[in-house]
Design a protein around this motif. Structure first.
Motif, PDB file in Angstrom:
ATOM      1  N   GLY A 223     111.486  81.890 123.520  1.00  0.00           N
ATOM      2  CA  GLY A 223     111.243  81.695 122.094  1.00  0.00           C
ATOM      3  C   GLY A 223     110.325  82.734 121.487  1.00  0.00           C
ATOM      4  O   GLY A 223     110.092  82.749 120.271  1.00  0.00           O
ATOM      5  N   ARG A 224     109.808  83.605 122.322  1.00  0.00           N
ATOM      6  CA  ARG A 224     108.869  84.611 121.829  1.00  0.00           C
ATOM      7  C   ARG A 224     109.569  85.659 120.962  1.00  0.00           C
ATOM      8  O   ARG A 224     108.987  86.193 120.020  1.00  0.00           O
ATOM      9  CB  ARG A 224     108.173  85.278 123.015  1.00  0.00           C
ATOM     10  CG  ARG A 224     106.987  86.134 122.620  1.00  0.00           C
ATOM     11  CD  ARG A 224     106.251  86.621 123.843  1.00  0.00           C
ATOM     12  NE  ARG A 224     105.233  87.600 123.504  1.00  0.00           N
ATOM     13  CZ  ARG A 224     104.615  88.353 124.394  1.00  0.00           C
ATOM     14  NH1 ARG A 224     104.908  88.222 125.682  1.00  0.00           N
ATOM     15  NH2 ARG A 224     103.705  89.232 124.020  1.00  0.00           N
ATOM     16  N   TYR A 225     110.834  85.934 121.297  1.00  0.00           N
ATOM     17  CA  TYR A 225     111.589  86.926 120.523  1.00  0.00           C
ATOM     18  C   TYR A 225     111.728  86.473 119.071  1.00  0.00           C
ATOM     19  O   TYR A 225     111.472  87.244 118.138  1.00  0.00           O
ATOM     20  CB  TYR A 225     112.975  87.137 121.139  1.00  0.00           C
ATOM     21  CG  TYR A 225     113.707  88.330 120.577  1.00  0.00           C
ATOM     22  CD1 TYR A 225     113.551  89.590 121.143  1.00  0.00           C
ATOM     23  CD2 TYR A 225     114.540  88.213 119.469  1.00  0.00           C
ATOM     24  CE1 TYR A 225     114.205  90.694 120.627  1.00  0.00           C
ATOM     25  CE2 TYR A 225     115.196  89.307 118.942  1.00  0.00           C
ATOM     26  CZ  TYR A 225     115.029  90.545 119.528  1.00  0.00           C
ATOM     27  OH  TYR A 225     115.669  91.643 119.001  1.00  0.00           O
ATOM     28  N   GLU A 227     109.883  84.426 117.519  1.00  0.00           N
ATOM     29  CA  GLU A 227     108.546  84.409 116.920  1.00  0.00           C
ATOM     30  C   GLU A 227     108.170  85.792 116.384  1.00  0.00           C
ATOM     31  O   GLU A 227     107.602  85.917 115.296  1.00  0.00           O
ATOM     32  CB  GLU A 227     107.531  83.959 117.972  1.00  0.00           C
ATOM     33  CG  GLU A 227     106.100  83.869 117.469  1.00  0.00           C
ATOM     34  CD  GLU A 227     105.139  83.452 118.573  1.00  0.00           C
ATOM     35  OE1 GLU A 227     103.974  83.897 118.529  1.00  0.00           O
ATOM     36  OE2 GLU A 227     105.547  82.703 119.475  1.00  0.00           O
ATOM     37  N   ILE A 228     108.506  86.833 117.145  1.00  0.00           N
ATOM     38  CA  ILE A 228     108.177  88.200 116.738  1.00  0.00           C
ATOM     39  C   ILE A 228     109.102  88.690 115.627  1.00  0.00           C
ATOM     40  O   ILE A 228     108.657  89.231 114.611  1.00  0.00           O
ATOM     41  CB  ILE A 228     108.268  89.164 117.943  1.00  0.00           C
ATOM     42  CG1 ILE A 228     107.207  88.825 118.992  1.00  0.00           C
ATOM     43  CG2 ILE A 228     108.113  90.623 117.490  1.00  0.00           C
ATOM     44  CD1 ILE A 228     107.377  89.573 120.306  1.00  0.00           C
ATOM     45  N   GLY A 230     111.407  86.980 113.733  1.00  0.00           N
ATOM     46  CA  GLY A 230     111.789  86.070 112.654  1.00  0.00           C
ATOM     47  C   GLY A 230     111.575  86.597 111.245  1.00  0.00           C
ATOM     48  O   GLY A 230     112.437  86.431 110.372  1.00  0.00           O
TER      49      GLY A 230
END
Length: 241
Positions: A223-225, A227-228, A230
């Motif tokens: 889910g970090r992708y 977050e960055i 978005g």
């Protein structure tokens, strides 16, 4: 059979050696200098993405942020291992380019048609209209368009019905429309384009591509992708001024 086994083992060891070499020396990335995306080597959404890729891959990546044309030149001349970002042009055959696209699409950009509010342009017959676009993107269209060196002027002309329409990225144009209160403009989606990472031509960047693909996959899974990325990767929003 024994000979085949030995050859296979040698090949595997060779691949591991290449990967080990990349890990040892690290990678170099050039990013096009743009507000929000990459303002310097420590600030920007794409800078954060590259840093995250370096972290999850455990491979150091040296970042340089330079003007767009220079950044592309760096990768085509071998000075860096990859460049980002570049809108993929579906109108140009990839084998004619002097670079390769990485496998992963890092985000999408919505090209929107901005026209006078009372002019109902049929996208399917857009070749019949007088359309302008940013001068650096005229080859992204399979119909005649006029290049514009000033996005703001083209939007003002569309607002005053002096041209039939202007097509360009919504993340660039919408802010100007809102700031300048251009109420006579109608928005409609023209096309959503893929944005890619660029690699050296002829498969030279294959190992780099594998590293990027693996790292981006890991970032997506956690889910970090999202977050960055978005703030710059979003579906078309059909709002009207």
């Amino acid at each position: 059979m024994k000979k085949i086994f030995l050859l296979s083992l040698i090949f595997i060891l060779f691949l591991l050696l290449i990967a080990g070499t990349v890990s040892a020396k690290g990678l170099k990335a050039s990013i096009a200098e743009m507000p929000i995306y990459a303002e310097n080597k420590d600030k920007g959404i794409l800078v954060d993405l590259v840093k995250a890729i370096a972290e999850v891959s455990a491979i150091p990546i040296e970042i340089c942020v330079v003007p767009f044309k220079r950044s592309v030149f760096y990768v085509t001349s071998g000075k860096t291992d990859f460049h980002l970002p570049l809108i993929k042009n579906p109108e140009i055959k990839e084998d004619t380019l002097d670079y390769d696209y990485a496998a992963e699409t890092i985000f999408h950009v919505n090209f929107v048609l901005y026209s006078y509010k009372n002019m109902n342009i049929d996208i399917n017959k857009i070749q019949l209209y007088k359309i302008e676009t940013d001068s650096a993107h005229t080859d992204y269209f399979n119909f005649p368009v006029t290049g514009s060196s000033r996005i703001e002027n083209s939007l003002k002309k569309a607002n005053a019905a002096r041209i039939d329409g202007f097509i360009f990225a919504d993340n660039v144009c919408d802010a100007f429309i809102k700031k300048n209160n251009l109420k006579n403009i109608r928005r409609q989606l023209y096309k959503s384009f893929e944005v890619k990472i660029v690699l050296p031509k002829g498969g030279q960047g294959k190992e780099t591509d594998n590293i990027l693909t693996s790292a981006i996959k890991k970032l997506r899974e956690t889910g970090r992708y999202a977050e960055i990325m978005g703030p710059i990767d979003y579906p078309y929003n059909d709002w009207q001024p």
